[in-house]
Each structure stands twice: as structure tokens, then as C-alpha cells.
Design an enzyme around this catalytic site. Structure first.
Site, PDB file in Angstrom:
ATOM      1  N   ASP A 128       4.933  60.651  -7.926  1.00 62.22           N
ATOM      2  CA  ASP A 128       4.161  61.612  -8.694  1.00 62.22           C
ATOM      3  C   ASP A 128       2.704  61.183  -8.805  1.00 62.22           C
ATOM      4  O   ASP A 128       2.399  60.179  -9.449  1.00 62.22           O
ATOM      5  CB  ASP A 128       4.783  61.750 -10.091  1.00 62.22           C
ATOM      6  CG  ASP A 128       4.125  62.826 -10.934  1.00 62.22           C
ATOM      7  OD1 ASP A 128       3.270  63.560 -10.420  1.00 62.22           O
ATOM      8  OD2 ASP A 128       4.488  62.927 -12.120  1.00 62.22           O
ATOM      9  N   ASP A 172      -1.469  67.571  -8.202  1.00 61.24           N
ATOM     10  CA  ASP A 172      -0.272  67.017  -8.822  1.00 61.24           C
ATOM     11  C   ASP A 172       0.972  67.260  -7.971  1.00 61.24           C
ATOM     12  O   ASP A 172       1.437  68.395  -7.841  1.00 61.24           O
ATOM     13  CB  ASP A 172      -0.080  67.642 -10.203  1.00 61.24           C
ATOM     14  CG  ASP A 172       0.945  66.905 -11.047  1.00 61.24           C
ATOM     15  OD1 ASP A 172       1.655  66.042 -10.501  1.00 61.24           O
ATOM     16  OD2 ASP A 172       1.048  67.183 -12.241  1.00 61.24           O
TER      17      ASP A 172
END
Length: 439
Positions: A294, A84
Site C-alpha cells: 500500500d 494510492d
């Protein structure tokens, strides 16, 4: 996955067989050279700089998001962690429960070391956590992480030895700081049961990429079968368009200082630039309105006025090629409200107008299959497809978020040393083959 101001990793497609290449060194250090080259993996060698160990490839999968299997502890325990770029602290479930069946057991690791709350790690390096670190009754450093979908985890900071499969003890990564989480509140997503934790890759002090000291990392996800490659360290695969990362040092309530923030200057549909002032893409005095890249988010989300303008223009340009699904009660995944009816018998989608995200320094073009996603709903002889841009306002976030779906078949480079993000359209399956990876 990002913190409460931003987006959790819920909205993701299923990827499989994604591979990862790591430039491994004997002793991880912040002074890693930025001039290392990975040779074909059949050779398994590095040509220059302090990288003396061969490059390694690891199987890389996608359940809810991009996940990698590695081992932690002594003796080694296998774990599966979500990759992430929107999060800082890596963490593992340290308590097995019905909702967290995959876990790491610190009691079975001789190299596990909890972080005391008097440690500088706890007192200063947690400064960018949304919820400040605290001291638990045992005087250990306690952390709570909350996400936009109401998921939260909390537990103690600790360190242990991380290693990648097949690398042997010579490439152990000792002393990696992570969260050993014993409390987990999820959002009833069954896919969340498929990972042991998360590996944070943003610009924060305690992110995995910063702890290891790599100057950059890159990834490439294919658009067809959702395979790909991730590289930690230097690798110049193709000429890139660069856009600078934005840094704001002043703490602002709605600004994530350690996210990969870039300057979005406009959007166009085919050749039509949306008639919006440039200022609408700039963060305001509270920090709301930053643009983040992201991998923990699947699709791309825009602030309300910008999304509305894009939606209207895309509708206008597709009037003669697509039929709108008229159901005011249907909003795909609760945030995407522009959907179309496409005959099930149709082979492929019609030619669609591309959407270009205009950054300072270059444009990222979203076209073809990346513009619509099958919603898993059928109406008569039609499948329902939805536009892969959504409204940030429906998520309760004050930011533009560019998810990994719109980064498919793009070589993405995050250059921490030079404070910039590079990108270029490529065939990621070809890139993987050139790197010696059999997808």
C-alpha cells in the site's frame, strides 16, 4: 489509503520532486498491448504497440503521501491527487471549505457528467465499496468512503475528462469515473489540506489503472532524497523477483478483494527466522490476516503476535549497539513502541541487523536507514529513533500492511495481466537518470 478495514495514508514521510512517466494512447482501452517500451525521455518516443504518443514526465511530490498534479474538466482545472494503491475510487473535493481549500468545481466544467443511480456503473461496478452505493434525492449515485483514521468523504459519482500537464487535447482521458465529494471529515491532519483528492490504483473495477486499461505499472522511490519515478504501462528496467497476487473471490468480512495482496510466509532478522508457524501469515476464515502492499501507508504493520516476535528478536540483536528509549508513555505516531536513544553527535546509525520479509518466490530485505526513523524528539544529548515496523493491533486493523518506506530503492512492478508483483533492489536515482529524468 485503504478502506475502513485497512490503513489511511497518515503515516507518511515527506517526499519531493518525484517524477512520473505515462505511456499515453489516443483512446484508452482495456486491450492495451503489454509490449511497449519507453525510450529515454529526451527522445520522447514509444517504440512499439498501440502507444503512438510520446512518453511524458510529470512533477511528482509528496506531502502526506505521493501526489501528482494533473487537470480535470473542460476548461481544465488543476488538481493535486494522492496516488494510492490501497484505494479503488478516485475522488476530488467538489466543495471549497476551510478544511478543503483545494477543490474542483464541477459547475465550471462542460464535460462533467453525474452518474445516475440507475446506471450499471452505480448498480454493479461499485460492488467492492465497503459502504454500498445508494441513490440520493436527485436520483444520482451516492458514495461514502471511510478510512481507518476516522476520515470519511461522501458525494456523487460522476465522469469528466482527465489529462496530464503538457499532453495536449490529443491525449485527453474522457469519461473517467470518480467521486465528486462535497462532505469531508478529516482527522485534523494539516497535510490533508495540501491535496484536492485521491487517485485510486488498486484492482477494483473503478480504479484509475483499470479504467485506463494499463496491463501494469511500476514505481521506484529513492532512499536518499525521496525522489523517484512512476511508469504506467510496460517497461522492463531490470530482472525482477516475482510473487503471485492472492485472489479470493468469496466475500469475507475482513478481506479486501481488490487490494494488492501477496503471500507472506515468514520473517527473519539477519539469519534468524522467527519461530512462527506459517499459518499465522495466512488469512483466516473471516479474511483477517491478508498481506497488502500500500503506497498510502508509510511504514509496515504486522499482526500482534508476529510484531511481538520481530520486536523481541530485533531487541535481542541490537542490545550491544543501541540504547532503548525507556518511556512507557511514548508510542511514536500512536502505533510504534520500540524506540532508541542515539547521540546527536553521532554520524549515521550503527550497523543494524536486516529484516527480511519472506514471500512466496523471494525475499524483500529492509536494511540500514530504512529500519529506524527519527521521531522528532530529543532527550538531552540524544535524538529518539523508532523502529519502522509497527503493530497492526494498535491501528485496529486485521492485516499485514507493507508501506512505501520499506519499498524505497526497490523497483516495484504491479503486473495486473499476469497477476503478480515484481520487485528488485536498485538505485532509484540511477534508474531515473537512465529514464532521462533529471532529479
Amino acid at each position: 489509503m485503504a478502506t475502513v478495514h485497512h490503513l489511511h495514508h497518515l503515516h507518511n514521510l515527506h517526499l519531493s520532486n518525484i517524477f512520473i512517466i505515462f505511456c499515453l494512447i489516443s483512446q484508452p482501452t482495456p486491450s492495451i498491448s503489454s509490449k511497449n517500451t519507453i525510450l529515454p525521455l529526451k527522445v520522447q518516443s514509444i517504440s512499439s504497440g498501440p502507444f503512438t504518443k510520446p512518453a511524458k514526465k510529470l512533477s511528482f511530490h509528496h506531502n502526506v503521501s505521493l501526489t501528482i498534479t494533473l487537470t480535470v474538466g473542460s476548461p481544465a482545472q488543476p488538481v493535486t491527487m494522492v496516488l494510492d494503491t490501497g484505494s479503488e475510487l478516485s475522488w476530488l473535493h467538489c466543495k471549497k471549505t476551510p478544511t478543503t481549500p483545494l477543490s474542483y468545481d464541477p459547475l465550471h466544467s462542460t464535460s462533467y457528467t453525474p452518474v445516475p443511480c440507475s446506471s450499471p456503473i452505480c448498480m454493479t461496478r461499485t460492488r467492492d465499496f465497503t459502504v454500498p452505493a445508494s441513490c440520493d434525492p436527485k436520483k444520482l449515485c451516492h458514495a461514502t468512503l471511510s478510512y481507518a483514521d476516522a476520515t470519511s468523504v461522501d458525494g456523487n459519482l460522476a465522469s469528466d475528462t482527465f489529462r496530464f500537464p503538457g499532453t495536449g487535447s490529443s491525449s485527453d482521458l474522457p469519461g473517467v469515473i470518480f467521486g465528486c465529494m462535497d462532505t469531508y471529515s478529516n482527522s485534523n491532519q494539516p497535510e490533508d489540506l495540501l491535496s484536492t483528492g485521491l487517485i485510486g490504483m488498486n484492482r477494483g473495477s473503478l480504479s484509475f489503472i483499470n479504467q485506463m486499461g494499463y496491463p501494469k505499472f511500476s514505481y521506484c522511490i529513492t532512499g536518499q532524497d525521496n525522489t523517484g519515478v512512476l511508469i504506467l504501462g510496460e517497461y522492463n528496467y531490470t530482472p525482477l523477483t516475482y510473487t503471485p497476487m492472492v485472489k479470493i473471490s468469496t466475500p469475507l468480512p475482513y478481506y479486501d478483494r481488490v487490494a494488492y495482496t501477496v503471500e507472506l510466509e515468514g520473517i527473519k532478522v539477519s539469519g534468524t527466522v522467527l519461530p512462527l508457524p506459517k499459518s499465522i501469515f495466512e488469512p483466516d476464515h473471516t479474511g483477517a490476516g491478508q498481506t497488502m502492499l500500500d503506497t498510502g501507508t508509510q511504514f509496515t504493520f504486522l499482526l500482534g503476535p508476529v510484531y511481538t516476535a520481530l520486536r523481541n528478536e530485533f531487541l535481542n540483536q541490537t542490545r550491544n549497539v543501541l540504547r532503548v528509549y525507556e518511556d512507557p508513555n511514548f508510542v511514536f505516531q500512536g502505533v510504534m513502541d520500540l524506540c532508541y536513544r542515539v547521540e546527536k553527535s553521532r554520524v549515521g546509525l550503527p550497523v543494524l541487523p536486516s529484516v527480511s520479509l519472506i514471500f512466496r518466490g523471494g525475499e524483500m530485505v529492509v536494511s540500514g536507514q530504512k529500519l529506524l526513523i527519527k521521531a522528532g524528539l530529543m532527550k538531552g544529548i540524544d535524538d529518539i529513533y523508532c523502529f519502522t515496523f509497527g503493530n497492526s493491533d494498535l491501528l485496529g486493523i486485521e492485516a499485514y500492511v507493507i508501506g512505501h518506506h520499506h519499498q524505497q530503492d526497490m523497483w516495484m512492478e504491479f503486473d495486473l495481466k499476469n497477476n503478480r508483483v515484481g520487485f528488485a533492489e536498485v538505485r532509484c536515482d540511477s534508474a531515473s537518470q537512465k529514464l532521462g529524468i533529471d532529479l
